[in-house]
Design a protein around this motif. Structure first.
Motif, PDB file in Angstrom:
ATOM      1  N   HIS A  12       0.845  -1.196   0.000  1.00 49.53           N
ATOM      2  CA  HIS A  12       0.000   0.000   0.000  1.00 49.53           C
ATOM      3  C   HIS A  12       0.870   1.233   0.000  1.00 49.53           C
ATOM      4  CE1 HIS A  12       0.874   0.982   4.217  1.00 49.53           C
ATOM      5  NE2 HIS A  12       0.899  -0.316   4.409  1.00 49.53           N
ATOM      6  N   ASP A  13       0.218   2.374  -0.235  1.00 52.89           N
ATOM      7  CA  ASP A  13       0.933   3.653  -0.228  1.00 52.89           C
ATOM      8  C   ASP A  13       0.828   4.325   1.129  1.00 52.89           C
ATOM      9  OD1 ASP A  13       1.684   3.477  -2.853  1.00 52.89           O
ATOM     10  OD2 ASP A  13       0.009   4.665  -3.616  1.00 52.89           O
ATOM     11  N   VAL A  14       1.845   5.119   1.419  1.00 52.83           N
ATOM     12  CA  VAL A  14       1.756   6.086   2.515  1.00 52.83           C
ATOM     13  C   VAL A  14       1.904   7.456   1.856  1.00 52.83           C
ATOM     14  CG1 VAL A  14       2.767   6.903   4.670  1.00 52.83           C
ATOM     15  CG2 VAL A  14       2.918   4.473   4.073  1.00 52.83           C
ATOM     16  N   LEU A  15       0.944   8.322   2.088  1.00 56.72           N
ATOM     17  CA  LEU A  15       1.003   9.674   1.525  1.00 56.72           C
ATOM     18  C   LEU A  15       1.391  10.636   2.636  1.00 56.72           C
ATOM     19  CD1 LEU A  15      -2.307   9.550  -0.566  1.00 56.72           C
ATOM     20  CD2 LEU A  15       0.031   8.978  -1.304  1.00 56.72           C
ATOM     21  N   VAL A  16       2.371  11.470   2.368  1.00 56.77           N
ATOM     22  CA  VAL A  16       2.848  12.422   3.380  1.00 56.77           C
ATOM     23  C   VAL A  16       2.781  13.821   2.792  1.00 56.77           C
ATOM     24  CG1 VAL A  16       4.724  13.007   4.964  1.00 56.77           C
ATOM     25  CG2 VAL A  16       4.524  10.662   4.109  1.00 56.77           C
ATOM     26  N   GLY A  17       2.209  14.751   3.528  1.00 57.20           N
ATOM     27  CA  GLY A  17       2.149  16.120   3.040  1.00 57.20           C
ATOM     28  C   GLY A  17       1.502  17.021   4.062  1.00 57.20           C
ATOM     29  N   ARG A  18       1.206  18.236   3.641  1.00 56.65           N
ATOM     30  CA  ARG A  18       0.503  19.174   4.525  1.00 56.65           C
ATOM     31  C   ARG A  18      -0.831  19.537   3.894  1.00 56.65           C
ATOM     32  NH1 ARG A  18       2.630  25.157   5.726  1.00 56.65           N
ATOM     33  NH2 ARG A  18       1.670  25.454   3.704  1.00 56.65           N
ATOM     34  N   GLY A  19      -1.895  19.441   4.693  1.00 53.17           N
ATOM     35  CA  GLY A  19      -3.229  19.814   4.200  1.00 53.17           C
ATOM     36  C   GLY A  19      -3.966  18.663   3.538  1.00 53.17           C
ATOM     37  N   LEU A  20      -3.484  17.433   3.735  1.00 51.70           N
ATOM     38  CA  LEU A  20      -4.088  16.295   3.031  1.00 51.70           C
ATOM     39  C   LEU A  20      -5.479  15.937   3.555  1.00 51.70           C
ATOM     40  CD1 LEU A  20      -1.021  13.858   2.726  1.00 51.70           C
ATOM     41  CD2 LEU A  20      -1.712  15.727   1.217  1.00 51.70           C
ATOM     42  N   LEU A  21      -5.705  16.144   4.857  1.00 48.48           N
ATOM     43  CA  LEU A  21      -6.980  15.673   5.425  1.00 48.48           C
ATOM     44  C   LEU A  21      -8.180  16.442   4.871  1.00 48.48           C
ATOM     45  CD1 LEU A  21      -6.490  14.749   9.196  1.00 48.48           C
ATOM     46  CD2 LEU A  21      -6.675  13.276   7.201  1.00 48.48           C
ATOM     47  N   THR A  22      -7.951  17.675   4.445  1.00 48.56           N
ATOM     48  CA  THR A  22      -9.095  18.436   3.904  1.00 48.56           C
ATOM     49  C   THR A  22      -9.624  17.770   2.626  1.00 48.56           C
ATOM     50  OG1 THR A  22      -7.552  19.867   2.770  1.00 48.56           O
ATOM     51  CG2 THR A  22      -8.388  20.666   4.863  1.00 48.56           C
ATOM     52  N   GLY A  23      -8.762  17.002   1.957  1.00 50.44           N
ATOM     53  CA  GLY A  23      -9.214  16.301   0.747  1.00 50.44           C
ATOM     54  C   GLY A  23      -9.210  14.791   0.948  1.00 50.44           C
ATOM     55  N   LEU A  24      -9.467  14.358   2.190  1.00 51.49           N
ATOM     56  CA  LEU A  24      -9.373  12.919   2.494  1.00 51.49           C
ATOM     57  C   LEU A  24     -10.265  12.077   1.573  1.00 51.49           C
ATOM     58  CD1 LEU A  24      -8.321  10.640   4.309  1.00 51.49           C
ATOM     59  CD2 LEU A  24     -10.216  11.118   5.886  1.00 51.49           C
ATOM     60  N   GLY A  25     -11.506  12.544   1.361  1.00 48.12           N
ATOM     61  CA  GLY A  25     -12.440  11.773   0.531  1.00 48.12           C
ATOM     62  C   GLY A  25     -11.854  11.470  -0.840  1.00 48.12           C
ATOM     63  N   GLY A  26     -11.228  12.477  -1.443  1.00 48.56           N
ATOM     64  CA  GLY A  26     -10.618  12.289  -2.771  1.00 48.56           C
ATOM     65  C   GLY A  26      -9.494  11.259  -2.720  1.00 48.56           C
ATOM     66  N   LEU A  27      -8.713  11.284  -1.641  1.00 49.68           N
ATOM     67  CA  LEU A  27      -7.612  10.317  -1.526  1.00 49.68           C
ATOM     68  C   LEU A  27      -8.147   8.891  -1.377  1.00 49.68           C
ATOM     69  CD1 LEU A  27      -5.241  12.341   0.868  1.00 49.68           C
ATOM     70  CD2 LEU A  27      -5.081  12.109  -1.632  1.00 49.68           C
ATOM     71  N   LEU A  28      -9.295   8.760  -0.693  1.00 48.71           N
ATOM     72  CA  LEU A  28      -9.862   7.415  -0.491  1.00 48.71           C
ATOM     73  C   LEU A  28     -10.353   6.815  -1.807  1.00 48.71           C
ATOM     74  CD1 LEU A  28     -11.913   7.866   2.834  1.00 48.71           C
ATOM     75  CD2 LEU A  28      -9.583   6.990   2.535  1.00 48.71           C
ATOM     76  N   THR A  29     -10.743   7.675  -2.747  1.00 46.25           N
ATOM     77  CA  THR A  29     -11.253   7.127  -4.022  1.00 46.25           C
ATOM     78  C   THR A  29     -10.140   6.408  -4.791  1.00 46.25           C
ATOM     79  OG1 THR A  29     -10.860   9.194  -5.196  1.00 46.25           O
ATOM     80  CG2 THR A  29     -13.062   8.888  -4.263  1.00 46.25           C
ATOM     81  N   ARG A  30      -8.860   6.654  -4.410  1.00 41.48           N
ATOM     82  CA  ARG A  30      -7.771   5.881  -5.029  1.00 41.48           C
ATOM     83  C   ARG A  30      -7.934   4.384  -4.761  1.00 41.48           C
ATOM     84  NH1 ARG A  30      -2.028   8.793  -4.346  1.00 41.48           N
ATOM     85  NH2 ARG A  30      -2.635  10.887  -4.896  1.00 41.48           N
TER      86      ARG A  30
ATOM     87  N   SER B 287     -16.459  15.716   5.936  1.00 34.12           N
ATOM     88  CA  SER B 287     -17.362  16.243   4.904  1.00 34.12           C
ATOM     89  C   SER B 287     -16.803  16.039   3.496  1.00 34.12           C
ATOM     90  CB  SER B 287     -17.672  17.722   5.153  1.00 34.12           C
ATOM     91  OG  SER B 287     -16.476  18.447   5.020  1.00 34.12           O
ATOM     92  N   SER B 288     -15.513  15.699   3.408  1.00 33.01           N
ATOM     93  CA  SER B 288     -14.950  15.452   2.068  1.00 33.01           C
ATOM     94  C   SER B 288     -15.248  14.027   1.582  1.00 33.01           C
ATOM     95  CB  SER B 288     -13.427  15.675   2.094  1.00 33.01           C
ATOM     96  OG  SER B 288     -12.775  14.623   2.784  1.00 33.01           O
ATOM     97  N   ILE B 289     -15.825  13.214   2.467  1.00 33.26           N
ATOM     98  CA  ILE B 289     -16.039  11.793   2.122  1.00 33.26           C
ATOM     99  C   ILE B 289     -17.431  11.588   1.527  1.00 33.26           C
ATOM    100  CG2 ILE B 289     -16.276   9.474   3.114  1.00 33.26           C
ATOM    101  CD1 ILE B 289     -14.152  10.294   5.187  1.00 33.26           C
ATOM    102  N   ASP B 290     -17.460  10.924   0.383  1.00 29.13           N
ATOM    103  CA  ASP B 290     -18.723  10.690  -0.298  1.00 29.13           C
ATOM    104  C   ASP B 290     -19.100   9.211  -0.128  1.00 29.13           C
ATOM    105  OD1 ASP B 290     -20.904  10.808  -1.927  1.00 29.13           O
ATOM    106  OD2 ASP B 290     -19.754  10.678  -3.796  1.00 29.13           O
ATOM    107  N   ALA B 291     -19.774   8.912   0.997  1.00 31.12           N
ATOM    108  CA  ALA B 291     -20.227   7.543   1.274  1.00 31.12           C
ATOM    109  C   ALA B 291     -21.185   7.654   2.455  1.00 31.12           C
ATOM    110  CB  ALA B 291     -19.049   6.643   1.671  1.00 31.12           C
ATOM    111  N   ARG B 292     -21.872   6.556   2.776  1.00 33.82           N
ATOM    112  CA  ARG B 292     -22.699   6.586   3.979  1.00 33.82           C
ATOM    113  C   ARG B 292     -21.741   6.565   5.175  1.00 33.82           C
ATOM    114  NH1 ARG B 292     -27.531   2.397   4.405  1.00 33.82           N
ATOM    115  NH2 ARG B 292     -27.744   3.109   2.253  1.00 33.82           N
ATOM    116  N   LEU B 293     -21.676   7.691   5.872  1.00 41.56           N
ATOM    117  CA  LEU B 293     -20.609   7.882   6.861  1.00 41.56           C
ATOM    118  C   LEU B 293     -21.156   7.814   8.280  1.00 41.56           C
ATOM    119  CD1 LEU B 293     -17.545   8.724   7.026  1.00 41.56           C
ATOM    120  CD2 LEU B 293     -18.368  11.053   7.342  1.00 41.56           C
TER     121      LEU B 293
END
Ligand SMILES: NC(=O)c1ccc[n+]([C@@H]2O[C@H](COP(=O)([O-])OP(=O)(O)OC[C@H]3O[C@@H](n4cnc5c(N)ncnc54)[C@H](O)[C@@H]3O)[C@@H](O)[C@H]2O)c1
Length: 388
Positions: free
Chosen positions: A16-34, A59-65
């Protein structure tokens, strides 16, 4: 936003990947679609992480949360918390093919990772570590677990990580922006694992995995420049990923340490953490050491032990002690009820096998295994880290 930089953890199942950066959680939903599209996602949240940031990530996640929050410590890193999390997943109706996501420190990550591994014999988990320690260590490698209370012995409080399993995450998202709210003490605990990695890397390395270079960057804290924090986290994850890829389930035998290298200092540390009366001085107060503080002292003790048996080059223990001190971590225990208690706690650690205590000690090239050095060498190492 910085990054994300990508580190690949190559494992038997593909990894699996590990993604490292700053500000990633604001776009978490988009990262999960990978990883694909998920019908249901359950979010385990650490109450230490500011609610506003958790809300943005959710709120960035598009699924039944569904979401539940936890404020755990080592005492509640327990079977009871595990059961609550299993109830969460059952109530959320998570099925195989759905996803659990953890936003929090190493304790939450360990327990929720275990819950994800057990629920319906395993649902996928994404770890979003929010402490330095969980970024550089706990979130990577798939170890999950809870502590077990020791009921029969009043001098011991718990057996660390005594119940657990390997359950690899599908993705790790390390956002250094989350460190801004981390208390200094918790940040310093993460530095202990960075020092451990630099010792394991040995002398032939550069950057943050070189003990001298790391030392020259210290002290560091939650407000250290984000680029530098990203480098620190990325390089440390790179080392952990390489070690884990070589020996995913810690099955190496004999002289080659394999994944056991990562246990450097930890048999000492787990004994410290598990013994009720042990204290360190933090910011003028005497307190029971947290995991990272115990690891810092454990690194020094293992180097003292290694020097005593001739495996650790002379002077390395002093150097490690100096770096631990520069990181702002305690270098000795102020109160120790009885060294005998610590030694028997070491023998009960799960890292001993068939009654043989298997320790890891630093060498010039990295680390080496040391089987049962005997009580007198062990007691000597403990005396070195016992306060004046
Ligand atoms: N699984 C592994 O391979 C592995 C490796 C190393 C350590 N561990 C485990 O990790 C645990 C320690 O993890 P830790 O050091 O992250 O401690 P922790 O999880 O207790 O977190 C420290 C504190 O910080 C709070 N917090 C978390 N994120 C925050 C943020 N962004 N802002 C403000 N506060 C925040 C938490 O609520 C907690 O109070 C230990 O139990 C140890 O055994 C596991």
């Amino acid at each position: 936003m910085i990054g994300p930089a990508r580190v690949r953890v190559a494992l038997a199942n593909g990894g699996h990947d590990v993604l490292v950066g700053r500000g990633l959680l604001t776009g978490l939903g988009g990262l999960l679609t990978r990883l694909g599209q998920f019908r249901r996602i359950h979010l385990f949240e650490d109450v230490g992480v500011p609610k506003a940031l958790r809300d943005v990530a959710a709120s960035s996640i598009d699924a039944r949360l569904t979401r539940t929050e936890y404020g755990l410590d080592e005492a509640t890193k327990s079977m009871a918390s595990l059961e609550r999390m299993l109830q969460d997943l059952a109530s959320a109706g998570l099925e195989r093919g759905d996803l659990a996501v953890v936003v929090g420190g190493g304790i939450l990550g360990d327990v929720a990772g275990l819950a994800a591994g057990l629920h319906r014999r395993g649902v996928g988990v994404v770890q979003c570590p929010t402490t330095l320690l969980s970024m550089v260590d706990a979130s990577v490698g798939g170890k999950t677990g809870v502590n077990l209370a020791v009921l029969a012995d009043p001098t011991r409080v718990l057996l660390k990580n005594a119940v657990g399993m390997f359950h690899q995450p599908s993705l790790v998202v390390a956002d250094v922006e989350t460190l801004v709210s981390l208390p200094d003490r918790a940040f310093r605990c993460g530095l202990a694992e960075c020092i451990k990695h630099a010792v394991i890397a040995g002398t032939e390395t550069g950057g943050m995995l070189d003990l001298d270079a790391l030392s020259s960057c210290l002290p560091m804290g939650p407000t250290t420049d984000a680029e530098r924090l990203v480098s620190l986290v990325r390089e440390n994850i790179g080392l952990k990923a390489a070690v884990v890829a070589g020996d995913e389930q810690e099955l190496a035998q004999g002289a080659a340490p394999g994944r056991r290298a990562l246990n450097l200092g930890h048999t000492f540390a787990h004994a410290i953490e598990g013994c009720e009366g042990v204290r360190v001085e933090i910011e003028g107060r005497l307190v029971h050491p947290s995991h990272g503080e115990a690891v810092g002292i454990g690194l020094i003790a293992s180097a003292r032990l290694g020097e005593a048996v001739g495996l650790t080059p002379p002077g390395l223990a002093d150097k490690i002690q100096a770096v631990v001190a520069r990181a702002g971590l305690p270098v000795h225990l102020v109160e120790v009820p009885d060294i005998g208690d610590l030694m028997s706690a070491m023998r009960q650690d799960k890292k001993s096998s068939g009654g043989v205590l298997r320790l890891v000690v630093p060498t010039r090239e990295g680390v080496s295994m040391l089987d049962d050095p005997g009580d007198s060498a062990l007691a000597g190492a403990w005396r070195h880290v016992r306060g004046r």
